[in-house]
Design a protein around this motif. Structure first.
Motif, PDB file in Angstrom:
ATOM      1  N   ASP A 204       0.855  -1.186   0.000  1.00 32.92           N
ATOM      2  CA  ASP A 204       0.000   0.000   0.000  1.00 32.92           C
ATOM      3  C   ASP A 204       0.891   1.236   0.000  1.00 32.92           C
ATOM      4  O   ASP A 204       1.629   1.480   0.957  1.00 32.92           O
ATOM      5  N   MET A 205       0.848   2.026  -1.068  1.00 30.66           N
ATOM      6  CA  MET A 205       1.684   3.224  -1.202  1.00 30.66           C
ATOM      7  C   MET A 205       0.830   4.474  -0.991  1.00 30.66           C
ATOM      8  O   MET A 205      -0.220   4.640  -1.621  1.00 30.66           O
ATOM      9  N   THR A 206       1.312   5.361  -0.095  1.00 37.81           N
ATOM     10  CA  THR A 206       0.578   6.588   0.230  1.00 37.81           C
ATOM     11  C   THR A 206       1.512   7.783   0.111  1.00 37.81           C
ATOM     12  O   THR A 206       2.583   7.801   0.731  1.00 37.81           O
ATOM     13  N   PRO A 207       1.119   8.805  -0.670  1.00 41.19           N
ATOM     14  CA  PRO A 207       1.957  10.002  -0.772  1.00 41.19           C
ATOM     15  C   PRO A 207       1.821  10.880   0.470  1.00 41.19           C
ATOM     16  O   PRO A 207       0.719  11.050   0.996  1.00 41.19           O
ATOM     17  N   ALA A 208       2.942  11.444   0.920  1.00 38.27           N
ATOM     18  CA  ALA A 208       2.932  12.248   2.139  1.00 38.27           C
ATOM     19  C   ALA A 208       2.150  13.545   1.967  1.00 38.27           C
ATOM     20  O   ALA A 208       1.519  14.028   2.904  1.00 38.27           O
ATOM     21  N   ASP A 209       2.176  14.101   0.757  1.00 39.74           N
ATOM     22  CA  ASP A 209       1.518  15.390   0.555  1.00 39.74           C
ATOM     23  C   ASP A 209       0.023  15.277   0.290  1.00 39.74           C
ATOM     24  O   ASP A 209      -0.682  16.280   0.225  1.00 39.74           O
ATOM     25  N   ASN A 210      -0.473  14.041   0.127  1.00 37.57           N
ATOM     26  CA  ASN A 210      -1.908  13.860  -0.124  1.00 37.57           C
ATOM     27  C   ASN A 210      -2.322  12.484   0.399  1.00 37.57           C
ATOM     28  O   ASN A 210      -2.591  11.557  -0.366  1.00 37.57           O
ATOM     29  N   PRO A 211      -2.403  12.340   1.725  1.00 39.76           N
ATOM     30  CA  PRO A 211      -2.654  11.013   2.320  1.00 39.76           C
ATOM     31  C   PRO A 211      -4.031  10.435   2.025  1.00 39.76           C
ATOM     32  O   PRO A 211      -4.273   9.264   2.326  1.00 39.76           O
ATOM     33  N   GLN A 212      -4.934  11.217   1.423  1.00 37.37           N
ATOM     34  CA  GLN A 212      -6.227  10.644   1.021  1.00 37.37           C
ATOM     35  C   GLN A 212      -6.084   9.754  -0.200  1.00 37.37           C
ATOM     36  O   GLN A 212      -6.941   8.921  -0.467  1.00 37.37           O
ATOM     37  N   ASN A 213      -5.002   9.949  -0.926  1.00 35.76           N
ATOM     38  CA  ASN A 213      -4.725   9.104  -2.086  1.00 35.76           C
ATOM     39  C   ASN A 213      -3.878   7.913  -1.664  1.00 35.76           C
ATOM     40  O   ASN A 213      -3.022   8.037  -0.795  1.00 35.76           O
ATOM     41  N   HIS A 214      -4.110   6.769  -2.277  1.00 36.64           N
ATOM     42  CA  HIS A 214      -3.196   5.655  -2.086  1.00 36.64           C
ATOM     43  C   HIS A 214      -3.398   4.633  -3.193  1.00 36.64           C
ATOM     44  O   HIS A 214      -4.419   4.630  -3.894  1.00 36.64           O
ATOM     45  N   THR A 215      -2.391   3.790  -3.356  1.00 38.36           N
ATOM     46  CA  THR A 215      -2.426   2.753  -4.384  1.00 38.36           C
ATOM     47  C   THR A 215      -2.064   1.423  -3.750  1.00 38.36           C
ATOM     48  O   THR A 215      -1.091   1.334  -3.002  1.00 38.36           O
ATOM     49  N   ILE A 216      -2.844   0.408  -4.065  1.00 34.20           N
ATOM     50  CA  ILE A 216      -2.644  -0.935  -3.518  1.00 34.20           C
ATOM     51  C   ILE A 216      -2.220  -1.869  -4.645  1.00 34.20           C
ATOM     52  O   ILE A 216      -2.843  -1.878  -5.715  1.00 34.20           O
ATOM     53  N   ILE A 217      -1.180  -2.642  -4.416  1.00 38.23           N
ATOM     54  CA  ILE A 217      -0.818  -3.740  -5.317  1.00 38.23           C
ATOM     55  C   ILE A 217      -0.973  -5.037  -4.544  1.00 38.23           C
ATOM     56  O   ILE A 217      -0.408  -5.194  -3.455  1.00 38.23           O
ATOM     57  N   GLU A 218      -1.767  -5.953  -5.090  1.00 40.22           N
ATOM     58  CA  GLU A 218      -1.979  -7.253  -4.455  1.00 40.22           C
ATOM     59  C   GLU A 218      -1.580  -8.366  -5.417  1.00 40.22           C
ATOM     60  O   GLU A 218      -2.040  -8.404  -6.557  1.00 40.22           O
TER      61      GLU A 218
END
Length: 242
Positions: A204-218
């Motif tokens: 799960d990758m989350t950008p520090a400047d926009n924590p509402q965004n994230h990307t999941i790789i499964e």
């Protein structure tokens, strides 16, 4: 007359920071690997799902192809040593990605091009320093600070990684820019057997400047030490791999 000689069992030698990173990297790579995964890009107002297949041999050859959705199907990425190529079937064009693009978003996600094709080597391109211990998800972990070597062509100014002491699982990674500002945080979870190895199935990758965004790789599946010829990782095959 007998003389008793007492000998203590040797103390368990803690591996060096570089050895820890090497073991974690070897575990997730194998000599070669083949995987299927799904990537979910999550935004406050929308979500997008992308199907992927991947192949890798050693640290210098890798290929990723998009399997869904239909509009992106066939888009592929190839890494050969320090070269990274992108095949875009929609415009019938192969593009060589310059090093300056490694920090850019991959397929509109919060992962970078470098995260997916791993142009840089976490073992060879950084110096590694043990910086204490911590516990993540009830697992004792090493904290390791990674600073890029001067001659290394890497995109990050610093990386802090937390690696499980028992199974050498990379459970948390913090990515910093050259100014020391946190850029991205990657959290690994859903630990299970993949290809006969205990590994996190979810990143799960989350950008520090926009924590509402994230990307999941499964990962859906992962196989290790599969037979792959060097010729598989060619620009010609980039256009036809399925």
């Amino acid at each position: 007359m007998f003389t008793l000689i007492w000998s203590e069992a040797p103390l368990h030698k803690q591996p060096s920071a570089q050895e820890i990173v090497q073991r974690a990297d070897d575990k997730v790579r194998g000599k070669s690997n083949q995987g299927e995964m799904v990537m979910r890009i999550v935004r406050p107002t929308w979500k997008r799902e992308i199907g992927l297949k991947s192949w890798a041999k050693g640290t210098e050859q890798a290929m990723i192809v998009v399997t869904s959705p239909a509009r992106d199907k066939g888009t592929a990425f190839l890494k050969r040593k320090r070269e990274v190529w992108n095949w875009q079937p929609s415009i019938d064009r192969t593009i060589k990605l310059p090093p300056s693009m490694m920090l850019q978003s991959w397929m509109g996600s919060d992962f970078t091009n470098d995260d997916l094709v791993k142009e840089s080597s976490v073992v060879q391109d950084y110096t590694h320093t043990l910086a204490g211990d911590t516990i993540i998800d009830n697992r004792p972990c090493y904290k390791i600070i990674m600073i890029p070597k001067e001659e290394a062509a890497v995109v990050w100014g610093k990386v802090i990684t937390y690696i499980d002491k028992k199974d050498y699982l990379q459970l948390l990674v913090l990515f910093y820019d050259e100014d020391g500002e946190l850029v991205n945080t990657m959290k690994a979870s859903n630990i299970k057997m993949l290809g006969g190895r205990l590994l996190p199935a979810r990143m799960d990758m989350t950008p520090a400047d926009n924590p509402q965004n994230h990307t999941i790789i499964e990962y859906r599946s992962l196989k290790f030490d599969v037979p792959l010829e060097d010729s598989f990782f060619s620009i010609q095959n980039l256009k036809r791999v399925k």
